[in-house]
Design an enzyme around this catalytic site. Structure first.
Site, PDB file in Angstrom:
ATOM      1  N   ARG A  59      -1.211  -8.233   3.321  1.00 24.96           N
ATOM      2  CA  ARG A  59      -2.490  -8.025   3.967  1.00 24.96           C
ATOM      3  C   ARG A  59      -3.282  -6.885   3.351  1.00 24.96           C
ATOM      4  O   ARG A  59      -4.422  -7.046   2.939  1.00 24.96           O
ATOM      5  CB  ARG A  59      -2.248  -7.647   5.426  1.00 24.96           C
ATOM      6  CG  ARG A  59      -2.867  -8.518   6.463  1.00 24.96           C
ATOM      7  CD  ARG A  59      -2.227  -8.198   7.800  1.00 24.96           C
ATOM      8  NE  ARG A  59      -0.787  -8.194   7.654  1.00 24.96           N
ATOM      9  CZ  ARG A  59      -0.062  -9.308   7.544  1.00 24.96           C
ATOM     10  NH1 ARG A  59      -0.620 -10.479   7.631  1.00 24.96           N
ATOM     11  NH2 ARG A  59       1.234  -9.233   7.375  1.00 24.96           N
ATOM     12  N   THR A  60      -2.657  -5.701   3.323  1.00 20.88           N
ATOM     13  CA  THR A  60      -3.384  -4.519   2.891  1.00 20.88           C
ATOM     14  C   THR A  60      -3.774  -4.640   1.426  1.00 20.88           C
ATOM     15  O   THR A  60      -4.911  -4.371   1.043  1.00 20.88           O
ATOM     16  CB  THR A  60      -2.516  -3.261   3.122  1.00 20.88           C
ATOM     17  OG1 THR A  60      -2.060  -3.264   4.466  1.00 20.88           O
ATOM     18  CG2 THR A  60      -3.311  -2.011   2.859  1.00 20.88           C
ATOM     19  N   LYS A  89      11.371   5.131 -15.017  1.00 19.52           N
ATOM     20  CA  LYS A  89      11.806   6.023 -16.098  1.00 19.52           C
ATOM     21  C   LYS A  89      11.808   7.474 -15.634  1.00 19.52           C
ATOM     22  O   LYS A  89      11.926   8.382 -16.435  1.00 19.52           O
ATOM     23  CB  LYS A  89      10.896   5.868 -17.310  1.00 19.52           C
ATOM     24  CG  LYS A  89      10.774   4.450 -17.842  1.00 19.52           C
ATOM     25  CD  LYS A  89       9.851   4.415 -19.055  1.00 19.52           C
ATOM     26  CE  LYS A  89       9.390   3.002 -19.398  1.00 19.52           C
ATOM     27  NZ  LYS A  89       8.216   2.997 -20.273  1.00 19.52           N
ATOM     28  N   ARG A 111      -0.022   2.760  -1.675  1.00 20.46           N
ATOM     29  CA  ARG A 111       0.998   2.605  -0.637  1.00 20.46           C
ATOM     30  C   ARG A 111       2.251   3.260  -1.175  1.00 20.46           C
ATOM     31  O   ARG A 111       2.874   2.769  -2.120  1.00 20.46           O
ATOM     32  CB  ARG A 111       1.260   1.139  -0.315  1.00 20.46           C
ATOM     33  CG  ARG A 111       2.551   0.988   0.526  1.00 20.46           C
ATOM     34  CD  ARG A 111       2.635  -0.284   1.307  1.00 20.46           C
ATOM     35  NE  ARG A 111       1.615  -0.356   2.328  1.00 20.46           N
ATOM     36  CZ  ARG A 111       1.536  -1.317   3.244  1.00 20.46           C
ATOM     37  NH1 ARG A 111       2.437  -2.287   3.255  1.00 20.46           N
ATOM     38  NH2 ARG A 111       0.567  -1.324   4.129  1.00 20.46           N
ATOM     39  N   HIS A 139      -1.249   5.266   8.272  1.00 15.83           N
ATOM     40  CA  HIS A 139      -1.888   4.088   7.687  1.00 15.83           C
ATOM     41  C   HIS A 139      -3.314   4.083   8.235  1.00 15.83           C
ATOM     42  O   HIS A 139      -3.675   3.233   9.040  1.00 15.83           O
ATOM     43  CB  HIS A 139      -1.109   2.840   8.119  1.00 15.83           C
ATOM     44  CG  HIS A 139      -1.438   1.597   7.346  1.00 15.83           C
ATOM     45  ND1 HIS A 139      -2.493   1.520   6.457  1.00 15.83           N
ATOM     46  CD2 HIS A 139      -0.854   0.378   7.335  1.00 15.83           C
ATOM     47  CE1 HIS A 139      -2.531   0.303   5.933  1.00 15.83           C
ATOM     48  NE2 HIS A 139      -1.552  -0.402   6.445  1.00 15.83           N
TER      49      HIS A 139
END
Lengths: 314, 314, 314
Positions: A59-60, A89, A111, A139
């Protein structure tokens, strides 16, 4: 005035009420109008946006991506930065952010898989950082769209009785929404969760300081008849980290009984995804017209379009 | 007439012959012309397409992506929806589809990891769903491009002798092509596979109902001299689900002997990828001019451009 | 003259000095100017570029992607071709490249997981192949941007004393840069690494043939006071393949002592990512103005924009 010009979007507390009501929501309304007639002004032409996702998202990610593309931006996405970027890495988040800064991008939507990740990113970034969820942290764009959904339905937020249901302890969206609601007046918050999943003290202190009345109850039936808004959420299994808590969701799951208790004009929201295990919002009830979970998704698109425009244009 | 306006693209059976020959193929020819002179009309300007891939893909994903982009659409892709989307959090396919619907997209191209996935998606979608392969189910855009490749070579499909070779049981592309060929006349189908990999009864019944002559044989040498088209496919290892079937591909592999038996004007197709283990189409033969496997890929681009235009414009 | 028209970009040796100085660097300067005023000409309008990445990358992938998008190209990316493309079904690299050729793309940027991957790709490609790193092989666009960074700082390359520090044996970027420096005059190269990580004979032979003076030393303190450029690199753990070599990075790590030895006008580069384990360029020194590692990243964007333009326009 704070927020007249956005720099970063990191947490719900940063927005003040007048900016939300006078600037953001009207801008989102404007986006809705343009999308509905398929005439979208390319406000972000010549802008490049980088989406860095360290945790799964549908969704986001898709809503930021389409929001950017519809406004004419170039959008580069990494679906799983954790595995397929230089993070494997051993590169630090700071170096990744400095790198994206140097590559001609105009904003980063991140995110993070660690709480505070977006704030750490902002500490070394000259371009705007937008927090698209930082583990058990916040959020903020989700809580803005939740608030916008409530606002559009009732024409106001002040005075509403709002139930935050389910895993209040770990749900970053419940936490972010509680922060936002602290900006409004005469709110009653029902925090509906068993003890193990009740809201953490940091939020309760915040609510006290902002004179928000709240009531902690274990079962939704305790408050359903008196709620204007019911915000459901799934059990955040991925946040339990192997804690051996037994919880079958009873008391915080939508049932036929609760649907009959809920007022006619109430609304039921869910940040999605809903979980089949936990089954807090059974598929069979999806068409009840009080359940406006996909309206929320749509509102999320408009809120993110508005935020991108506000943060990237003069 | 059926198919004058496409809603979804789910299975090969849905298309009728006249639509294929009178609408789709001329549109694909038009796309070929535009691409060849690098003057492509932006038919899909202001359209957003979402590619949801739950299984690995190179060809299909990149061809839909470039097809969309070349026609001016915005294209958002998830390479591995299974791991990096909300599917990992237990979200149902239906909710994912409803979500993409709410996010301003105009079409969804889906490669599902379960048979029937595209049809399930369509059951809750207001925007067109295009099936880009649903496990052992179907792959209708592949069979359309295979048919287009045959049609362009022979100028017709009626009357041809076509060998479907290899894993007929599990190959969604062989299955889909068989359905499509059922629309044409005087076709002879050679189903070339050992018993364990022969075509399933549902297709055989369909062929009977549509009066398509078919012959089941174990080895390509049995029919090579008499074939206009040889459609090879790899052993679908990922479909065997641990069945302990020993099969080294003998009899359904292209060999120098078979190449010498095949008519001069025949063509050899392969939906790709070809497998190195199974080695059904050895690299050393790649330059035989009857092998038109990369022409197929190119035709796939034009067919998908045509389908996207037909499904997304008035 | 060689390189007046680029076909593929495979290895550093292919470029001649005058092309680099007279064509490439001025073009990169031009890109810098256009980006700085946000007026970028869409030189690559109507071009499609495919990024095939078989190994993780942040910098290289995002810089090619944004470079292409800023110049108006359509860009399709596969973040992890190894897992999510037909490679998992056993498809050969050659077939993947032939496929991308057939899909209407105009160029392929490839990060291969095997040495020689880009060259193999070029052997079957009608469209340009750009090597974005092929395992322990080369990474020519990185060495061009390193050279450009040096050139911009000193206004020349001839006559400089340059230290290649760290894992000279396995670092494709050190290898590629050594090849490039062979084109210039009066260069002194310090190859700073313990024996197990010293430059391989193929490069040493090349340097001999091109009359480049080089000196192999184990510790950076041996040459720091006399270096104009210090090129750091991380230990390429993923290249060791389980060799049991103990190396803690002492001698090839930047320290306060070395910073005090280094000339005022020297520069310190690093291809990034820097590793936290190895700690060859500690975070605490990041703001020393001789450390220009994020300038390199920025220069990489301009070099890649220039290369894409040069390779894709007449």
């Amino acid at each position: 005035m704070a927020n007249t010009k956005l720099k970063h979007i990191l947490e719900s507390q940063q927005f003040d009420r007048s900016w939300i009501e006078k600037i953001l929501f009207p801008e989102a309304d404007q986006m809705r109008k343009m999308v509905s007639v398929a005439k979208i002004k390319p406000y972000l032409k010549d802008k490049s946006i980088c989406l860095l996702f360290y945790e799964p998202s549908t969704r986001t990610r898709l809503s930021f991506q389409n929001a950017g593309l519809m406004l004419g931006a170039r959008v580069a996405v990494t679906e799983n930065a954790k595995e397929f970027s230089s993070a494997v890495k051993g590169e630090s988040l700071k170096d990744t952010i400095r790198t994206v800064n140097a590559l001609g991008f105009n904003a980063i939507v991140i995110r993070s898989d660690v709480e505070g990740g977006a704030t750490e990113a902002a500490s070394v970034s000259n371009i705007p950082i937008i927090n698209a969820g930082d583990a058990a942290g916040q959020h903020p764009t989700q809580s803005l769209l939740d608030l916008y959904t409530i606002y559009r339905h009732f024409g106001k937020v002040d005075g509403l009785k709002i139930a935050l249901v389910g895993d209040c302890k770990n749900s970053r969206t419940h936490r972010s929404l509680a922060y936002l609601l602290g900006k409004f007046k005469k709110i009653t918050l029902f925090l509906v969760a068993p003890k193990e999943f009740q809201m953490r003290p940091d939020i309760l202190d915040y609510l006290d300081r902002h004179k928000i009345l709240y009531k902690q109850v274990p079962k939704l039936t305790d408050v359903a008849g008196n709620s204007d808004v019911v915000c459901l959420t799934r059990l955040q299994k991925e946040r339990l980290n192997g804690q051996n808590i037994k919880f079958d969701g009873s008391g915080v799951r939508l049932t036929r009984e609760i649907l009959s208790q809920l007022p006619k004009n109430s609304i039921i929201t869910h940040v999605l995804p809903r979980s089949n295990d936990f089954n807090e919002l059974p598929e069979e009830f999806t068409n009840d017209r009080r359940i406006i979970i996909f309206k929320q998704v749509e509102n999320g698109l408009f809120i993110r379009m508005a935020l991108l425009k506000l943060i990237l244009t003069p």
